[in-house]
Design an enzyme around this catalytic site. Structure first.
Site, PDB file in Angstrom:
ATOM      1  N   ASP A   1       0.825  -1.206   0.000  1.00 53.35           N
ATOM      2  CA  ASP A   1       0.000   0.000   0.000  1.00 53.35           C
ATOM      3  C   ASP A   1       0.861   1.259   0.000  1.00 53.35           C
ATOM      4  O   ASP A   1       1.489   1.587   1.008  1.00 53.35           O
ATOM      5  CB  ASP A   1      -0.893  -0.039   1.241  1.00 53.35           C
ATOM      6  CG  ASP A   1      -1.781   1.179   1.375  1.00 53.35           C
ATOM      7  OD1 ASP A   1      -1.993   1.877   0.370  1.00 53.35           O
ATOM      8  OD2 ASP A   1      -2.270   1.422   2.495  1.00 53.35           O
TER       9      ASP A   1
ATOM     10  N   ASP B   1      -2.027   5.925  -5.016  1.00 56.39           N
ATOM     11  CA  ASP B   1      -2.269   4.981  -3.924  1.00 56.39           C
ATOM     12  C   ASP B   1      -2.647   3.597  -4.464  1.00 56.39           C
ATOM     13  O   ASP B   1      -3.759   3.386  -4.937  1.00 56.39           O
ATOM     14  CB  ASP B   1      -3.386   5.531  -3.038  1.00 56.39           C
ATOM     15  CG  ASP B   1      -3.659   4.667  -1.816  1.00 56.39           C
ATOM     16  OD1 ASP B   1      -2.963   3.641  -1.643  1.00 56.39           O
ATOM     17  OD2 ASP B   1      -4.565   5.021  -1.041  1.00 56.39           O
TER      18      ASP B   1
END
Length: 448
Positions: free
Chosen positions: A113, A294
């Protein structure tokens, strides 16, 4: 930013590594937002939006619809794992991470992430009723730091004990790596992975621990200070090709040259977004802003004013605001509209498009309208015969689909985007700590 200055002093920018033996990990599991009928999976979509909002906006009000949305899914294993209920829509990408050494070594699956910076995995005290459904539990074979970390979210919390241990991904080991052994959590138990490996910057780590990749750099485990993502697409038959390349770029996953975009604010991988184009024309000055790149987010979150401006340029598109004061707005558009009307995002003087397969999150149904709190729309859809399970209408252009861009103001200024996998599946993305100008950057090349 101080972290960057430290690494700039240690590392000289080097050419991108493109050797035959790359430090790669496959990412092949997925979860979907569309049902087998092609209709939008509303509960899954809302849960994913909730998880993203909680990550960036701890005080966001969570509507009752989110809390009551039961996520229905089944795991389909393919060979970054790509997390699907139906074979055409990807939601989450994750892969293996080894923890410990020799007799204490364990293997967990984690989501990689770029929108966070901590590592956490379920500890022995984190049972299913405490938010950790995985049967794999950290044996806490590392060194206890005699402290705890709490990460507060809008509707929940992640609590854990801090340890240091050896972490290995794709054959590269960071020693004395900080990790959180979870004791309880909420908001992450909808993922099929065991935990999370944050790849943002150390400055936003809740635990205060240096991130995994920055440790690899400090320990001279990588020669090039960058990592790269290729996110596969099930609908294109590339879901087994998803990968994370550490200290390298994989030339088999992209074509053409890279467009390098400087990071404007270290912490997240945040860059300038100069405009959004629809049908070759700018959607207006309100679409200018900053964007966090992201890999842990599926949707593209756009500032509310920008989202309305974008969809105002798409013929017959309309807004579906989530009931209450949450401030989130979904949009629907004619499923059969020409591809030219799919928005393109502009970074570094170049426009980057989104594939129609990624822009479409499923056919709009009456059940989704009701989940959003719009009974009027639900009744209208039922009168038109587009009830859930009825299949597609004969006139494809007249049917409406739910878009991957959602309007919400992540910051009070209303100028911050969060650009997730719906965009990134189209572009091989490299996150570099020290570019030719000495600062961090994000670079995009066409994914293949």
């Amino acid at each position: 930013m101080l972290i960057f200055l430290f690494f700039v002093g240690l590392i000289v920018a080097a050419p991108a590594r493109q050797a035959d033996a790359l430090n790669k990990v496959d990412l092949p599991h997925r979860r979907t937002f569309a049902r087998s009928t092609g209709e939008v999976n509303g509960p899954a979509l809302l849960r994913s939006l909730q998880e993203t909002l909680e990550k960036y906006h701890p005080n966001v009000p969570i509507p009752e619809a989110f809390a009551n949305a039961s996520l229905q899914r089944r795991l389909v294993t393919e060979n970054l794992l790509d997390q699907v209920e139906a074979p055409d829509f990807d939601e989450q990408y994750y892969g293996p991470m080894e923890v410990g050494s020799r007799s204490t070594e364990q293997v967990f699956t984690v989501q990689y992430d770029t929108g966070s910076s901590d590592i956490f995995i379920p500890g022995p005290l984190c049972t299913s009723d405490k938010g950790c459904p995985s049967t794999r539990k950290y044996n806490e074979g590392g060194t206890s730091q005699n402290r705890t970390t709490t990460i507060q979210y809008g509707s929940g919390v992640a609590d854990g004990d801090d340890y240091t241990d050896s972490i290995n991904v794709a054959g590269l080991t960071a020693t004395d790596q900080g990790i959180i052994s979870l004791t309880q959590t909420s908001g992450f138990n909808t993922s099929n992975s065991d935990g999370l490996l944050g790849m943002g910057f150390t400055s936003i780590a809740a635990s205060g621990s240096t991130t995994f990749f920055e440790n690899l750099m400090a320990q001279d485990k990588v020669t090039t200070p960058e990592f790269s993502f290729y996110l596969g697409r099930a609908a294109s038959g590339t879901s087994k090709r998803g990968s994370l390349c550490l200290g390298c770029r994989d030339p088999s996953r992209y074509t053409g040259s890279f467009t390098q975009v400087p990071v404007t604010q270290a912490g997240y991988w945040q860059v300038a977004l100069t405009a959004v184009y629809v049908n070759g024309t700018s959607a207006g000055a309100s679409t200018r802003g900053e964007a966090i790149i992201d890999t842990g987010t599926t949707l593209v979150l756009a500032p509310t004013a920008a989202a309305y401006a974008i969809f105002a340029q798409i013929p017959n598109a309309f807004a579906i605001p989530l009931a209450g004061d949450s401030g989130q707005t979904f949009f629907a558009y004619p499923c059969g509209m020409p591809a030219a009307y799919i928005p393109a995002v502009r970074f570094g003087g170049k426009s980057f498009g989104i594939n129609a397969l990624d822009f479409n999150f499923g056919v709009l149904t009456s059940s989704f309208a009701r989940l959003m709190g719009d009974e009027t729309l639900a009744v209208r859809l039922e009168m038109e015969g587009r009830v859930e399970g009825a299949g597609r209408a004969d006139d494809a252009y007249g049917e409406n689909c739910v878009a991957a861009i959602v309007g919400t103001d992540v910051t009070p200024q209303g100028s911050l985007y969060v650009v997730g996998d719906a965009f990134l599946k189209n572009w091989y993305t490299t996150f570099n700590y020290v570019n030719a100008r000495g600062g961090p950057s994000v670079s995009f090349a066409k994914a293949v």
